[in-house]
Structure formats: structure tokens, C-alpha cells
Design a protein around this motif. Structure first.
Motif, short mmCIF file in Angstrom:
data_model
loop_
_atom_site.label_atom_id
_atom_site.label_comp_id
_atom_site.label_asym_id
_atom_site.label_seq_id
_atom_site.Cartn_x
_atom_site.Cartn_y
_atom_site.Cartn_z
N ILE A 248 0.84 -1.21 0.00
CA ILE A 248 0.00 0.00 0.00
C ILE A 248 0.87 1.26 0.00
CG2 ILE A 248 -1.61 1.34 1.42
CD1 ILE A 248 -2.85 -1.40 2.25
N LYS A 249 1.95 1.23 0.74
CA LYS A 249 2.87 2.37 0.76
C LYS A 249 3.67 2.47 -0.55
CE LYS A 249 5.20 3.04 4.61
NZ LYS A 249 6.04 2.71 5.79
N LEU A 250 4.02 1.33 -1.10
CA LEU A 250 4.82 1.33 -2.33
C LEU A 250 4.06 1.88 -3.52
CD1 LEU A 250 6.63 -2.13 -2.05
CD2 LEU A 250 7.75 0.11 -2.13
N ILE A 251 2.77 1.58 -3.64
CA ILE A 251 2.03 2.05 -4.82
C ILE A 251 1.80 3.56 -4.80
CG2 ILE A 251 0.93 -0.14 -5.39
CD1 ILE A 251 -1.57 0.76 -3.96
N GLU A 252 2.06 4.20 -3.65
CA GLU A 252 2.03 5.66 -3.63
C GLU A 252 3.21 6.20 -4.43
OE1 GLU A 252 2.07 6.90 0.42
OE2 GLU A 252 0.15 5.96 0.92
N LYS A 253 4.33 5.48 -4.40
CA LYS A 253 5.54 5.90 -5.14
C LYS A 253 5.63 5.23 -6.51
CE LYS A 253 7.23 8.05 -1.45
NZ LYS A 253 7.49 9.51 -1.41
N PHE A 254 5.09 4.02 -6.61
CA PHE A 254 5.17 3.25 -7.85
C PHE A 254 3.76 2.77 -8.22
CE2 PHE A 254 8.97 2.62 -5.24
CZ PHE A 254 9.96 3.13 -6.08
N PRO A 255 2.96 3.64 -8.80
CA PRO A 255 1.53 3.33 -9.00
C PRO A 255 1.26 2.17 -9.98
CG PRO A 255 2.14 5.41 -10.05
CD PRO A 255 3.30 5.01 -9.21
N SER A 256 2.25 1.75 -10.76
CA SER A 256 2.01 0.65 -11.70
C SER A 256 2.44 -0.71 -11.13
CB SER A 256 2.76 0.90 -13.01
OG SER A 256 4.16 0.94 -12.78
N ALA A 298 -3.28 -0.63 -13.59
CA ALA A 298 -1.90 -1.08 -13.50
C ALA A 298 -1.65 -1.77 -12.17
CB ALA A 298 -0.96 0.10 -13.68
N SER A 299 -2.03 -1.13 -11.07
CA SER A 299 -1.79 -1.71 -9.75
C SER A 299 -2.94 -2.63 -9.37
CB SER A 299 -1.62 -0.61 -8.70
OG SER A 299 -2.78 0.18 -8.62
N VAL A 300 -2.63 -3.89 -9.19
CA VAL A 300 -3.65 -4.87 -8.85
C VAL A 300 -3.00 -5.98 -8.02
CG1 VAL A 300 -3.33 -6.25 -10.93
CG2 VAL A 300 -5.53 -6.29 -9.78
N VAL A 301 -3.77 -6.56 -7.13
CA VAL A 301 -3.30 -7.71 -6.37
C VAL A 301 -3.88 -8.96 -7.02
CG1 VAL A 301 -3.30 -8.90 -4.14
CG2 VAL A 301 -3.17 -6.39 -4.22
N VAL A 302 -3.02 -9.90 -7.38
CA VAL A 302 -3.46 -11.17 -7.92
C VAL A 302 -3.31 -12.22 -6.82
CG1 VAL A 302 -3.11 -12.95 -9.67
CG2 VAL A 302 -2.72 -10.54 -10.24
N ILE A 303 -4.40 -12.90 -6.49
CA ILE A 303 -4.35 -13.97 -5.49
C ILE A 303 -4.16 -15.29 -6.24
CG2 ILE A 303 -5.58 -15.14 -3.63
CD1 ILE A 303 -7.14 -12.52 -3.19
N LEU A 304 -3.04 -15.90 -6.02
CA LEU A 304 -2.72 -17.16 -6.72
C LEU A 304 -3.41 -18.32 -5.99
CD1 LEU A 304 -0.98 -18.04 -9.19
CD2 LEU A 304 0.80 -18.66 -7.56
N ASP A 305 -4.67 -18.54 -6.33
CA ASP A 305 -5.49 -19.53 -5.62
C ASP A 305 -5.54 -20.86 -6.39
OD1 ASP A 305 -6.98 -18.47 -7.69
OD2 ASP A 305 -8.88 -18.56 -6.61
N VAL A 306 -4.41 -21.28 -6.93
CA VAL A 306 -4.28 -22.58 -7.59
C VAL A 306 -3.02 -23.25 -7.04
CG1 VAL A 306 -5.47 -21.85 -9.69
CG2 VAL A 306 -2.99 -21.63 -9.55
#
Length: 417
Positions: A248-256, A298-306
Motif C-alpha cells: 500500500i505504501k509502495l504504490i504511492e511511489k510506484f503506481p504501476s 496497473a496496480s492490482v493484487v493477484v491472489i494465486l489460488d491454484v
């Protein structure tokens, strides 16, 4: 007498946990689970044709064993092979990767009657234990039946070593029933000798994990992700929260920036999804992804549920955070991202992988804790050239330590011939 006391204690515990273990499984899996755990099987191996039986307790051991089993099958194509696991996830991965060359079963409960039933079904001529899964009655019954037992890719963590020492008189008897020990390194070899293994039966052949390869190429769906990618692999509670707070803090600096969360245990997929929702982040589940699709954001969380894809997914990331290392667990495998030449960040608990010290010394991995993880990731994101250098060093260590599987195969061949 010791084995009788152990069996009574084992049965007492089993009576209490059996209902829970039975009903936690999928309905269509319960019948085969209970039958195989009591030493039966709907389709037993032809008892007239002996088999090689390899036991790999869970996912990590199965993954390490895949190439070794394929090596055996290639050299001895007529051999029947049985692979047993304890966990459902281990069984699933074994089916996906080995069902065409081996029979996949659950190992029987460690009760003599059930073990003897299993031996009559499978008729093994050799029993191989991956790493250090010591079931006293199984080893004892195999020895009584005159079946050689080999422990390969063995390891003894400091915690296990201290625990085994408390019952050293029993462990010594178990270990002296094993015909050969092929350990991952000299430290583990010395520990198992101190516990009772005979020195002339013990050697350090190296770690299979340095020979493991991903099951396939980088998945197609990863090509549609934008920007830099961080993977938190094989995470345990509460590591997802620790990583998400830094993200959450990182995407403030690196939005992609994209984050992939890969929980270690499937039963926690929903829990992790709820946590990401609570944090108010955009997310998508891997199980909902098509092979090729586009992302609006660009910024998204992928949950690897496999299950079984993480080793290949590492190939598409920039930085890999090693799960199980930010809690007192001992860490998960850092060699999967090392194979892909990726930047590696670990917590302070990596006791399960003592070779990580070489990674730290050669600046092929960084160490952080929950308070410093953000700063560590931020510095790497600011220095992409350093990520590349770290990855290059990690791959060099990986390559320099390979060859354990071939050395172990030469040991096992004496029993196969």
C-alpha cells in the motif's frame, strides 16, 4: 516394547483427530483417503510385480522428487512406481506431474496392521523416503519384511534435532533400520549420525532443490500484467498483512506496481481474499483469469489460488518475497525464484534452508523483517539494476550447487540393479 507403547499413543491420538481429518476433505475424496490410510486400495498394484515405493509427505517433497522419479523411470521403464503422500495438496501435485508414470496413494496410518495390508497390496522391493519423514512402525514393518529403506535428500533442522534427542533411545533404533542415508549437506549428515545413523551408511550428496526445474514456462496470463511485479510466495498467517501494508505504501511511489499473493495453504485462499478486500485494494483471483486478458488498472493484487503454478509464476516477477520467513516457521524454498534469476527478499526465519547464508554473503538475497520490509522493497524498486545483479548472483549459486540428484541416483542404482 517401545513400538507397542508408540502404537498405543498413536492410536489414542488418531481416534480423536480422525473425524476431523475425514470430514475436512472433499466428499469425493473421502473414500479413497480412508481406504488408502488403512492400507487398502480399490486398484492395488499387481502383487506379482514388485514396485519401487517412494514417500514424499507434501508439496515441497513431491516437487523435489519429480525429476528423480522421472530419472528412475527413464533408466528402468519397466519398473512399477508408487508415490505416497500425507497431504491432499501433495497428492494433487503428484497426480498432476507423475500420474502417467506412477501410482499416487496416501501413506497408511502408522499402525502395523494397516502397514502390512499396504505392503501386500503394493509389494515393494525398495522403499525410499524423501527428506526426513520418519514413521517408526512403517520403518519397522519394512525391516521385518526384508525390504531395503533409503532416505534421500535428507535434512535435520536444529529444532527437529533437539526434539529427536529427547527420545534418542527410540530414534537410534529407528535410524539403524534404514539402509542408507543421502543427506543434503555435511551438517545434516553429522546430525543424523549423532542421532544414531551409522557413519558408513551416511553421506552428503547435496540438495535436490538445486536440481529442480519449474513444471512449465511462465503462464500466459502473466503477460497481461503491467509494470513491476512483486510475488509473496508460500505465505503463512499473518504474512499477507505484512506484505500488503508495504505494498500500500509502495504504490504511492510506484503506481504501476503489481503484487501476487500466493498463500501456502489452499484453505486460506478465502481468508486472504477477505483481507485484500478489507484493505480496499483492487484484486483478481488466478482461478478467474483466462489465459490471455487485459487489465484496466496497473496496480492490482493477484491472489494465486491454484496449486502447483508458483514455481513458474516466479519467472514473471521482479522481486520474490519468501513466505514462512517473517514468522517462526523456517521459511519456504528460495531456489524457485533463484532459478529464474530474480531478486529475493527473506525474513529472519530461514532455518529450513541453511544455504541461504551463501545468498546473503554473496548479495544474492536480502534480509528484512516486518518493520524494514517496506524500506528494503523501496530501495530495490529505486535500483532496478541491483535487482538484476541480485538475480544473476542467485542463479550462479543455483548452478554451482546442482548435481545432487545424479549423485543420489548413483547410490540408489545399487539397489535397483
Amino acid at each position: 516394547m517401545l513400538y507397542l507403547i508408540y502404537t498405543i499413543i498413536y492410536i489414542f491420538i488418531l481416534v480423536f483427530i480422525l473425524p476431523f481429518e475425514y470430514f475436512k476433505r472433499q466428499r469425493d475424496n473421502r473414500r479413497s483417503w480412508i481406504r488408502e490410510r488403512i492400507g487398502m486400495s480399490p486398484n492395488p498394484v499387481n502383487s506379482k510385480e514388485p514396485c519401487l515405493w517412494l514417500h514424499a509427505v507434501s508439496v515441497g517433497e513431491v516437487v523435489s522428487a519429480v525429476a528423480f522419479i522421472q530419472m528412475i523411470k527413464s533408466a528402468y521403464p519397466d519398473f512399477r512406481i508408487v508415490v505416497s503422500t500425507v497431504t491432499d495438496t501433495g497428492r494433487k501435485v503428484a497426480y498432476e506431474r507423475l500420474a502417467n508414470i506412477a501410482r499416487i496413494v496416501y501413506i497408511p496410518f502408522d499402525i502395523p496392521l494397516f502397514i502390512r495390508k499396504a505392503l501386500s497390496h503394493y509389494n515393494p522391493f525398495l522403499f525410499i523416503i524423501m527428506e526426513t519423514e520418519l514413521w517408526p512402525n512403517i520403518i519397522n514393518q519394512l525391516k521385518k519384511a526384508g525390504i531395503p529403506i533409503i532416505l534421500i535428500n535428507g535434512r535435520i533442522s536444529e529444532r527437529s534435532f533437539n526434539g529427536y534427542q529427547k527420545i534418542g533411545f527410540f530414534i537410534k533404533d529407528i535410524l539403524q533400520k534404514i539402509d542408507k542415508f543421502s543427506m543434503q549437506n555435511e551438517l545434516y549428515a553429522q546430525r543424523i549420525i549423532k542421532l544414531g545413523a551409522l557413519p558408513e551408511k551416511t553421506l552428503a550428496a547435496g540438495n535436490f532443490k538445486f536440481d529442480a526445474r519449474p513444471p512449465g514456462p511462465i503462464p500466459e496470463w502473466m503477460k497481461s500484467l503491467h509494470g513491476k511485479i512483486i510475488i509473496a510466495g508460500s505465505t503463512h498467517y499473518p504474512e499477507e498483512s505484512i506484505v500488503l501494508n508495504s505494498y500500500i505504501k509502495l504504490i504511492e511511489k510506484f503506481p504501476s506496481l503489481t503484487l501476487i499473493l500466493a498463500p501456502r495453504h489452499p484453505e486460506r485462499f478465502k481468508e486472504v481474499e477477505d483481507l485484500v478486500k478489507k484493505k480496499g485494494l483492487r484484486y483478481i483471483k488466478r482461478s478467474d483469469l483466462l489465459a490471455q486478458m487485459s487489465f484496466e488498472h496497473a496496480s492490482v493484487v493477484v491472489i494465486l489460488d491454484v496449486i502447483g503454478e508458483l514455481a513458474s509464476v516466479y519467472g514473471g516477477c521482479d522481486i520474490a518475497i519468501i513466505g514462512g520467513s517473517f514468522i517462526k516457521h523456517g521459511g519456504q524454498n528460495p531456489l524457485e525464484p533463484a532459478y529464474w534469476s530474480k531478486g529475493i527478499v527473506c525474513g529472519h526465519s530461514m532455518e529450513n534452508f541453511p544455504f541461504i547464508e551463501e545468498f546473503y554473503t554473496k548479495k544474492a538475497a536480502l534480509k528484512a523483517d516486518r518493520e524494514t520490509l517496506y524500506d528494503c522493497l523501496y530501495k530495490l524498486m529505486e535500483s532496478p539494476e541491483e535487482i538484476l545483479l541480485m538475480g544473476k548472483r542467485a542463479r550462479e549459486i543455483y548452478d554451482n550447487n546442482s548435481g545432487a540428484m545424479a549423485r543420489t541416483f548413483n547410490i540408489v542404482k545399487g539397489y535397483l540393479n
